[in-house]
Design a protein around this motif. Structure first.
Motif, PDB file in Angstrom:
ATOM      1  N   PRO A 259     -53.271   0.346  66.787  1.00  0.00           N
ATOM      2  CA  PRO A 259     -53.245   1.125  67.986  1.00  0.00           C
ATOM      3  C   PRO A 259     -52.319   0.909  69.063  1.00  0.00           C
ATOM      4  O   PRO A 259     -51.538  -0.224  68.989  1.00  0.00           O
ATOM      5  CB  PRO A 259     -54.618   0.505  68.574  1.00  0.00           C
ATOM      6  CG  PRO A 259     -55.246   0.013  67.358  1.00  0.00           C
ATOM      7  CD  PRO A 259     -54.273  -0.232  66.405  1.00  0.00           C
ATOM      8  N   VAL A 260     -51.904   1.997  69.678  1.00  0.00           N
ATOM      9  CA  VAL A 260     -50.617   1.678  70.640  1.00  0.00           C
ATOM     10  C   VAL A 260     -50.823   0.696  71.817  1.00  0.00           C
ATOM     11  O   VAL A 260     -50.119  -0.180  71.794  1.00  0.00           O
ATOM     12  CB  VAL A 260     -50.502   3.193  71.501  1.00  0.00           C
ATOM     13  CG1 VAL A 260     -49.227   2.965  72.358  1.00  0.00           C
ATOM     14  CG2 VAL A 260     -50.316   4.323  70.578  1.00  0.00           C
ATOM     15  N   GLY A 261     -52.069   0.480  72.299  1.00  0.00           N
ATOM     16  CA  GLY A 261     -52.409  -0.362  73.193  1.00  0.00           C
ATOM     17  C   GLY A 261     -51.986  -1.700  72.739  1.00  0.00           C
ATOM     18  O   GLY A 261     -51.400  -2.759  73.347  1.00  0.00           O
ATOM     19  N   SER A 262     -52.735  -2.053  71.690  1.00  0.00           N
ATOM     20  CA  SER A 262     -52.582  -3.290  71.220  1.00  0.00           C
ATOM     21  C   SER A 262     -51.235  -3.869  70.779  1.00  0.00           C
ATOM     22  O   SER A 262     -50.907  -5.081  70.845  1.00  0.00           O
ATOM     23  CB  SER A 262     -53.471  -3.641  69.907  1.00  0.00           C
ATOM     24  OG  SER A 262     -54.806  -3.774  70.360  1.00  0.00           O
ATOM     25  N   PHE A 263     -50.588  -3.033  70.182  1.00  0.00           N
ATOM     26  CA  PHE A 263     -49.052  -3.086  69.734  1.00  0.00           C
ATOM     27  C   PHE A 263     -48.377  -3.508  70.799  1.00  0.00           C
ATOM     28  O   PHE A 263     -47.423  -4.297  70.951  1.00  0.00           O
ATOM     29  CB  PHE A 263     -48.479  -1.898  68.963  1.00  0.00           C
ATOM     30  CG  PHE A 263     -47.255  -2.226  68.389  1.00  0.00           C
ATOM     31  CD1 PHE A 263     -47.080  -2.623  67.124  1.00  0.00           C
ATOM     32  CD2 PHE A 263     -45.923  -1.988  69.003  1.00  0.00           C
ATOM     33  CE1 PHE A 263     -45.990  -2.671  66.569  1.00  0.00           C
ATOM     34  CE2 PHE A 263     -44.840  -2.071  68.393  1.00  0.00           C
ATOM     35  CZ  PHE A 263     -44.780  -2.721  67.266  1.00  0.00           C
ATOM     36  N   ILE A 264     -48.590  -2.753  71.933  1.00  0.00           N
ATOM     37  CA  ILE A 264     -47.383  -2.995  73.270  1.00  0.00           C
ATOM     38  C   ILE A 264     -48.060  -4.343  73.942  1.00  0.00           C
ATOM     39  O   ILE A 264     -47.065  -5.197  74.360  1.00  0.00           O
ATOM     40  CB  ILE A 264     -47.745  -1.862  74.219  1.00  0.00           C
ATOM     41  CG1 ILE A 264     -47.193  -0.438  73.491  1.00  0.00           C
ATOM     42  CG2 ILE A 264     -46.977  -2.143  75.398  1.00  0.00           C
ATOM     43  CD1 ILE A 264     -45.825  -0.539  73.191  1.00  0.00           C
ATOM     44  N   VAL A 265     -49.135  -4.662  73.767  1.00  0.00           N
ATOM     45  CA  VAL A 265     -49.779  -5.903  74.477  1.00  0.00           C
ATOM     46  C   VAL A 265     -49.093  -6.886  73.764  1.00  0.00           C
ATOM     47  O   VAL A 265     -48.803  -7.878  74.308  1.00  0.00           O
ATOM     48  CB  VAL A 265     -51.326  -6.037  74.426  1.00  0.00           C
ATOM     49  CG1 VAL A 265     -51.964  -7.530  74.643  1.00  0.00           C
ATOM     50  CG2 VAL A 265     -51.886  -4.851  75.390  1.00  0.00           C
TER      51      VAL A 265
END
Length: 271
Positions: A75-81
């Motif tokens: 997921p985009v959110g977890s990857f960026i975090v």
């Protein structure tokens, strides 16, 4: 024999008291840094968590605008975090070290306070703010169905510890040489931004072609970010993590950093 035992015991007690004293000094420096940077107005100390969180949210929104994310299954959110938030830690520890001596010059009147203590306190504060930001952002991303909490938190903490250690070692070197030359301080900030593409914050070693992967892996933070990715995503296992290589870099840079701040301490003018 009895005298030797008493002597060893006294030396142990002296070492124990020394560690206890320095730990209290570091704690006091952390509190001072909190007051200096964030104060007590508005939300006060909550800026420790909100500041890196806002930066990460901004980068996440940019990727949403660009379209589907390249790394399938993440997921985009977890990857960026698990990438940019930790890069903020690396960048902050290194960048803030250039003015650490000048900002705390008056504290060096006290022999009990050292440059090492000042830099350690800043690194611990940045690591703590990153942990809080990751928890807050992961919960936020999970509520929006664009991410989830770290699935292997202990592995992520190992990556965080290595990244903080590496950044701290660099901060000692930068703090020492920026005291000698302002050019070093001015070059440090753009160097941190230029290092972002090769840091591993936005890449996966497992998905890169072989020649490029080898060049990227020369930069030690790529190994640390691989640990962080494995901690974030339970299904991701990297074949390109070399902890000995990362620890070796940390040890060498720490040795150079300790020598550097020891030499520069004699040249620091307190007046």
């Amino acid at each position: 024999m009895a005298q030797a035992k008493r002597q060893r015991y006294s030396e142990f007690e002296l070492l124990k008291n020394g560690f206890s004293t320095q730990w209290h000094v570091i704690g006091a420096l952390i509190i001072r840094e909190l007051h200096t940077r964030f104060g007590r107005d508005n939300i006060g100390f909550l800026w420790v968590m909100i500041e890196p969180s806002l930066l990460t949210i901004g980068v996440t929104m940019i990727h949403f605008v660009d379209g589907p994310f390249a790394h399938v299954g993440m997921p985009v959110g977890s990857f960026i975090v698990s990438g940019y938030t930790f890069f903020c830690l690396f960048r902050s520890v290194v960048n803030r070290s250039s003015g650490a001596i000048d900002a705390n010059r008056t504290l060096l009147y006290h022999r009990i306070v050292t440059i090492f203590d000042i830099l350690v306190s800043r690194a611990i504060l940045e690591a703590a703010s990153t942990i809080l930001a990751v928890i807050f952002l992961s919960l936020l991303m999970q509520s929006l169905s664009v991410g989830f909490l770290p699935q292997r938190p202990l592995l992520m903490i190992c990556g965080l510890a290595l990244l903080t250690w590496f950044a701290f070692a660099l901060s000692m070197i930068l703090a020492a040489y920026s005291e000698k030359s302002s050019v070093i301080e001015r070059l440090a900030h753009p160097a941190m931004y230029l290092s972002m593409p090769i840091s591993g914050a936005f890449t996966l070693q497992q998905t890169m072609p072989d020649p490029i992967r080898w060049y990227f892996s020369c930069f030690p933070t790529t190994e640390m970010f691989e640990f962080i990715r494995e901690g974030q995503f339970g299904f991701y296992t990297s074949d390109y993590t070399y902890p000995v290589y990362a620890i070796g870099w940390c040890l060498v840079l720490t040795y150079i950093g300790l020598i550097s701040i020891r030499k520069i301490r004699k040249d620091v003018h307190l007046g």
